[in-house]
Scaffold this motif. Structure first.
Motif, PDB file in Angstrom:
ATOM      1  N   LEU A   1      16.539  14.303  -1.498  1.00 33.41           N
ATOM      2  CA  LEU A   1      16.220  15.214  -2.591  1.00 33.41           C
ATOM      3  C   LEU A   1      16.147  16.659  -2.114  1.00 33.41           C
ATOM      4  O   LEU A   1      16.500  17.588  -2.846  1.00 33.41           O
ATOM      5  CB  LEU A   1      14.879  14.808  -3.230  1.00 33.41           C
ATOM      6  N   ALA A   2      15.708  16.856  -0.885  1.00 35.22           N
ATOM      7  CA  ALA A   2      15.574  18.213  -0.352  1.00 35.22           C
ATOM      8  C   ALA A   2      16.919  18.909  -0.191  1.00 35.22           C
ATOM      9  O   ALA A   2      16.977  20.142  -0.088  1.00 35.22           O
ATOM     10  CB  ALA A   2      14.839  18.177   0.994  1.00 35.22           C
ATOM     11  N   GLN A   3      18.004  18.144  -0.182  1.00 30.67           N
ATOM     12  CA  GLN A   3      19.329  18.733  -0.030  1.00 30.67           C
ATOM     13  C   GLN A   3      19.729  19.553  -1.254  1.00 30.67           C
ATOM     14  O   GLN A   3      20.507  20.508  -1.138  1.00 30.67           O
ATOM     15  CB  GLN A   3      20.381  17.636   0.214  1.00 30.67           C
ATOM     16  N   ASP A   4      19.230  19.165  -2.438  1.00 27.78           N
ATOM     17  CA  ASP A   4      19.710  19.829  -3.645  1.00 27.78           C
ATOM     18  C   ASP A   4      18.620  20.028  -4.703  1.00 27.78           C
ATOM     19  O   ASP A   4      18.886  20.005  -5.895  1.00 27.78           O
ATOM     20  CB  ASP A   4      20.890  19.055  -4.253  1.00 27.78           C
ATOM     21  N   HIS A   5      17.364  20.187  -4.244  1.00 26.07           N
ATOM     22  CA  HIS A   5      16.276  20.502  -5.160  1.00 26.07           C
ATOM     23  C   HIS A   5      15.439  21.652  -4.606  1.00 26.07           C
ATOM     24  O   HIS A   5      15.393  21.879  -3.400  1.00 26.07           O
ATOM     25  CB  HIS A   5      15.381  19.281  -5.394  1.00 26.07           C
ATOM     26  N   ASP A   6      14.796  22.346  -5.523  1.00 27.38           N
ATOM     27  CA  ASP A   6      13.935  23.471  -5.144  1.00 27.38           C
ATOM     28  C   ASP A   6      12.469  23.080  -5.093  1.00 27.38           C
ATOM     29  O   ASP A   6      11.681  23.670  -4.359  1.00 27.38           O
ATOM     30  CB  ASP A   6      14.097  24.616  -6.157  1.00 27.38           C
ATOM     31  N   VAL A   7      12.099  22.106  -5.915  1.00 28.89           N
ATOM     32  CA  VAL A   7      10.703  21.677  -6.042  1.00 28.89           C
ATOM     33  C   VAL A   7      10.664  20.154  -6.067  1.00 28.89           C
ATOM     34  O   VAL A   7      11.399  19.523  -6.828  1.00 28.89           O
ATOM     35  CB  VAL A   7      10.067  22.217  -7.348  1.00 28.89           C
ATOM     36  N   ILE A   8       9.791  19.561  -5.234  1.00 33.45           N
ATOM     37  CA  ILE A   8       9.687  18.112  -5.175  1.00 33.45           C
ATOM     38  C   ILE A   8       8.214  17.714  -5.258  1.00 33.45           C
ATOM     39  O   ILE A   8       7.390  18.169  -4.472  1.00 33.45           O
ATOM     40  CB  ILE A   8      10.294  17.550  -3.879  1.00 33.45           C
ATOM     41  N   PHE A   9       7.912  16.837  -6.225  1.00 33.48           N
ATOM     42  CA  PHE A   9       6.570  16.292  -6.378  1.00 33.48           C
ATOM     43  C   PHE A   9       6.568  14.852  -5.873  1.00 33.48           C
ATOM     44  O   PHE A   9       7.384  14.036  -6.297  1.00 33.48           O
ATOM     45  CB  PHE A   9       6.143  16.298  -7.846  1.00 33.48           C
ATOM     46  N   GLY A  10       5.624  14.535  -4.986  1.00 35.25           N
ATOM     47  CA  GLY A  10       5.427  13.167  -4.520  1.00 35.25           C
ATOM     48  C   GLY A  10       4.104  12.665  -5.061  1.00 35.25           C
ATOM     49  O   GLY A  10       3.071  13.296  -4.839  1.00 35.25           O
ATOM     50  N   THR A  11       4.112  11.533  -5.751  1.00 36.21           N
ATOM     51  CA  THR A  11       2.950  11.154  -6.546  1.00 36.21           C
ATOM     52  C   THR A  11       2.139   9.987  -5.991  1.00 36.21           C
ATOM     53  O   THR A  11       1.451   9.291  -6.748  1.00 36.21           O
ATOM     54  CB  THR A  11       3.387  10.830  -7.984  1.00 36.21           C
ATOM     55  N   SER A  12       2.196   9.755  -4.690  1.00 32.15           N
ATOM     56  CA  SER A  12       1.373   8.692  -4.112  1.00 32.15           C
ATOM     57  C   SER A  12       0.790   9.149  -2.777  1.00 32.15           C
ATOM     58  O   SER A  12       1.465   9.838  -2.000  1.00 32.15           O
ATOM     59  CB  SER A  12       2.195   7.421  -3.905  1.00 32.15           C
ATOM     60  N   PHE A  13      -0.447   8.752  -2.506  1.00 33.42           N
ATOM     61  CA  PHE A  13      -1.125   9.147  -1.274  1.00 33.42           C
ATOM     62  C   PHE A  13      -0.298   8.777  -0.039  1.00 33.42           C
ATOM     63  O   PHE A  13      -0.211   9.541   0.917  1.00 33.42           O
ATOM     64  CB  PHE A  13      -2.501   8.468  -1.204  1.00 33.42           C
ATOM     65  N   GLY A  14       0.317   7.604  -0.067  1.00 35.15           N
ATOM     66  CA  GLY A  14       1.054   7.118   1.092  1.00 35.15           C
ATOM     67  C   GLY A  14       2.337   7.868   1.397  1.00 35.15           C
ATOM     68  O   GLY A  14       3.000   7.584   2.398  1.00 35.15           O
ATOM     69  N   TYR A  15       2.711   8.842   0.568  1.00 32.21           N
ATOM     70  CA  TYR A  15       3.884   9.673   0.842  1.00 32.21           C
ATOM     71  C   TYR A  15       3.561  10.836   1.782  1.00 32.21           C
ATOM     72  O   TYR A  15       4.452  11.612   2.134  1.00 32.21           O
ATOM     73  CB  TYR A  15       4.439  10.267  -0.456  1.00 32.21           C
ATOM     74  N   MET A  16       2.316  10.982   2.143  1.00 35.41           N
ATOM     75  CA  MET A  16       1.879  12.190   2.830  1.00 35.41           C
ATOM     76  C   MET A  16       2.678  12.507   4.099  1.00 35.41           C
ATOM     77  O   MET A  16       3.223  13.605   4.244  1.00 35.41           O
ATOM     78  CB  MET A  16       0.390  12.104   3.176  1.00 35.41           C
ATOM     79  N   ASP A  17       2.760  11.587   5.020  1.00 41.14           N
ATOM     80  CA  ASP A  17       3.454  11.865   6.281  1.00 41.14           C
ATOM     81  C   ASP A  17       4.944  12.086   6.056  1.00 41.14           C
ATOM     82  O   ASP A  17       5.555  12.952   6.702  1.00 41.14           O
ATOM     83  CB  ASP A  17       3.228  10.722   7.277  1.00 41.14           C
ATOM     84  N   ALA A  18       5.536  11.317   5.150  1.00 39.50           N
ATOM     85  CA  ALA A  18       6.961  11.486   4.851  1.00 39.50           C
ATOM     86  C   ALA A  18       7.232  12.888   4.306  1.00 39.50           C
ATOM     87  O   ALA A  18       8.186  13.560   4.720  1.00 39.50           O
ATOM     88  CB  ALA A  18       7.416  10.435   3.847  1.00 39.50           C
ATOM     89  N   MET A  19       6.392  13.339   3.392  1.00 36.11           N
ATOM     90  CA  MET A  19       6.583  14.667   2.807  1.00 36.11           C
ATOM     91  C   MET A  19       6.342  15.753   3.852  1.00 36.11           C
ATOM     92  O   MET A  19       7.062  16.759   3.912  1.00 36.11           O
ATOM     93  CB  MET A  19       5.658  14.866   1.606  1.00 36.11           C
ATOM     94  N   TYR A  20       5.342  15.554   4.677  1.00 38.27           N
ATOM     95  CA  TYR A  20       5.035  16.529   5.728  1.00 38.27           C
ATOM     96  C   TYR A  20       6.224  16.670   6.682  1.00 38.27           C
ATOM     97  O   TYR A  20       6.628  17.792   7.038  1.00 38.27           O
ATOM     98  CB  TYR A  20       3.787  16.083   6.485  1.00 38.27           C
ATOM     99  N   ASN A  21       6.805  15.552   7.084  1.00 35.80           N
ATOM    100  CA  ASN A  21       7.934  15.583   8.013  1.00 35.80           C
ATOM    101  C   ASN A  21       9.150  16.278   7.398  1.00 35.80           C
ATOM    102  O   ASN A  21       9.806  17.096   8.056  1.00 35.80           O
ATOM    103  CB  ASN A  21       8.313  14.160   8.429  1.00 35.80           C
TER     104      ASN A  21
END
Length: 375
Positions: free
Chosen positions: A101-121
């Motif tokens: 998604l980061a390849q072609d989006h400007d804003v990304i919302f992740g809606t679960s606690f367990g996404y934290m490390d993935a989003m951080y990376n």
């Protein structure tokens, strides 16, 4: 919502539906169509490309449903066609999705606690993309977090539970032993004790967000112990339904779950994400966005309680609504002292209150809770 035409509308609907139903259509396909819908007649993109990643599906009737309702409110308000990716498990799969998604989006919302490390990376590798993570605590210059003071709502339904119990034995099925769930259970307990000092709350953990079978089993273990009011912190109505089958009062979570057990339903905390999603995307559009740890209140419209069940006495409703008004007026703080922990040790002195940081890092139960917090 502005559209380029009937043909484009059909294409958008087709692609988004395909992604939503868990087909193999990659996020970038839906993103390309969403990008076209967000583009002006001269070909210059006018609005940000926005994506939402869901742990489940809006049909869960709970957590994901309310996030999706917030997304739709944002689309309607801002004229943006967003991308959704559903049924994304926490872990390596999530990181792959966020990277795509980061390849072609400007804003990304992740809606679960367990996404934290993935989003951080992924956020570290894409400094020009703005990431917003629900319920987490890790931040970067381009990664913010957001959540709401659902504990205010939990206190209110706890009051109703405390008034409606006949044996002073309440039950609570917790999702995971993380601060978000712990402080919600504590607020529920404090609410019950405020109207019924003899009320006790037994807690078991399901270690799930959405697994009706496991959640029903956890609920049954509490019902077998004799609780006569049962609350839960999961996305499914399984605990509520299990309680109703025993003729026991039940309390749902996330979204209005009254329809699942109308005769034995009290109420439950509900989320209203629309105001936040509109505000966050607007700030991106006007260039004022900055990473923050947003913690919205009931007054902000982020959290509330669902309508009371049809069999909840009017005096109980009136009592709860009076306290709700105090919360809205800012004259009542759920975590104001004196508050003691399970061992009776004072944690918050009279005349003081817990800070937001202390609440968000809570790892202990209040006095009156029967249960343990796995380490």
């Amino acid at each position: 919502m502005k559209k380029l035409g009937i043909v484009l509308l059909l294409v958008v609907c087709s692609l988004i539906a395909a992604c939503s139903k868990g087909t193999d259509a990659p996020p970038s396909d839906a993103a390309a169509v969403a990008d076209a819908a967000n583009t002006g007649s001269d070909g210059e993109r006018e609005r940000p490309r926005v994506a939402f990643v869901y742990l489940g599906v809006p049909g869960d009737g709970g957590w994901t449903y309310e996030h999706d309702q917030g997304r739709l409110a944002m689309e309607k308000e801002l004229g943006i066609q967003s991308t959704t990716v559903e049924n994304v498990p926490e872990g390596a799969d999530a990181e792959r999705i966020f990277e795509e998604l980061a390849q072609d989006h400007d804003v990304i919302f992740g809606t679960s606690f367990g996404y934290m490390d993935a989003m951080y990376n992924v956020a570290q590798k894409h400094p020009d993309v703005k990431f917003m993570h629900a319920s987490g605590y890790k931040t970067l210059d381009n990664l913010g977090t957001y959540l709401g003071k659902e504990y205010q709502s939990a206190y209110l339904v706890g009051m109703a539970a405390g008034k409606m119990t006949t044996n002073n034995h309440l039950g609570y099925v917790g999702a995971f032993p993380i601060p978000e769930v712990i402080y919600t259970i504590n607020a529920f307990t404090l609410g019950a004790q405020s109207v019924n000092p003899d009320a006790k709350v037994s807690v078991v953990w399901s270690n799930t967000w959405f697994d009706p079978t496991t959640e029903r089993q956890a609920a049954t273990s509490l019902l077998d112990k004799g609780v006569d009011v049962l609350a839960a912190y999961q996305d499914s109505p399984a605990s509520l339904q299990a309680a109703a089958e025993r003729g026991i009062w039940g309390i749902g979570n996330d979204s209005d779950m009254g329809k699942y057990a109308p005769d034995h339903y009290i109420s439950n905390p509900v989320w209203k994400w629309g105001p936040y999603y509109i505000q966050a995307v607007k700030s991106v559009m006007d260039g004022t966005w900055k990473a923050e740890s947003y913690f919205g209140s009931m007054k902000d419209g982020i959290t509330d309680i669902a309508p009371f069940g049809k069999n909840v006495p009017q005096d109980v409703q009136d009592l709860v609504m009076a306290k709700k008004q105090e919360i809205l007026d800012g004259t009542f703080d759920v975590f104001a002292g004196p508050i003691a922990d399970q061992a009776g040790t004072e944690k918050v002195a009279a005349g003081s209150a817990m800070s937001v940081d202390d609440i968000l890092n809570m790892t202990w139960f209040v006095e009156g809770v029967d249960g343990t917090i796995p380490q």
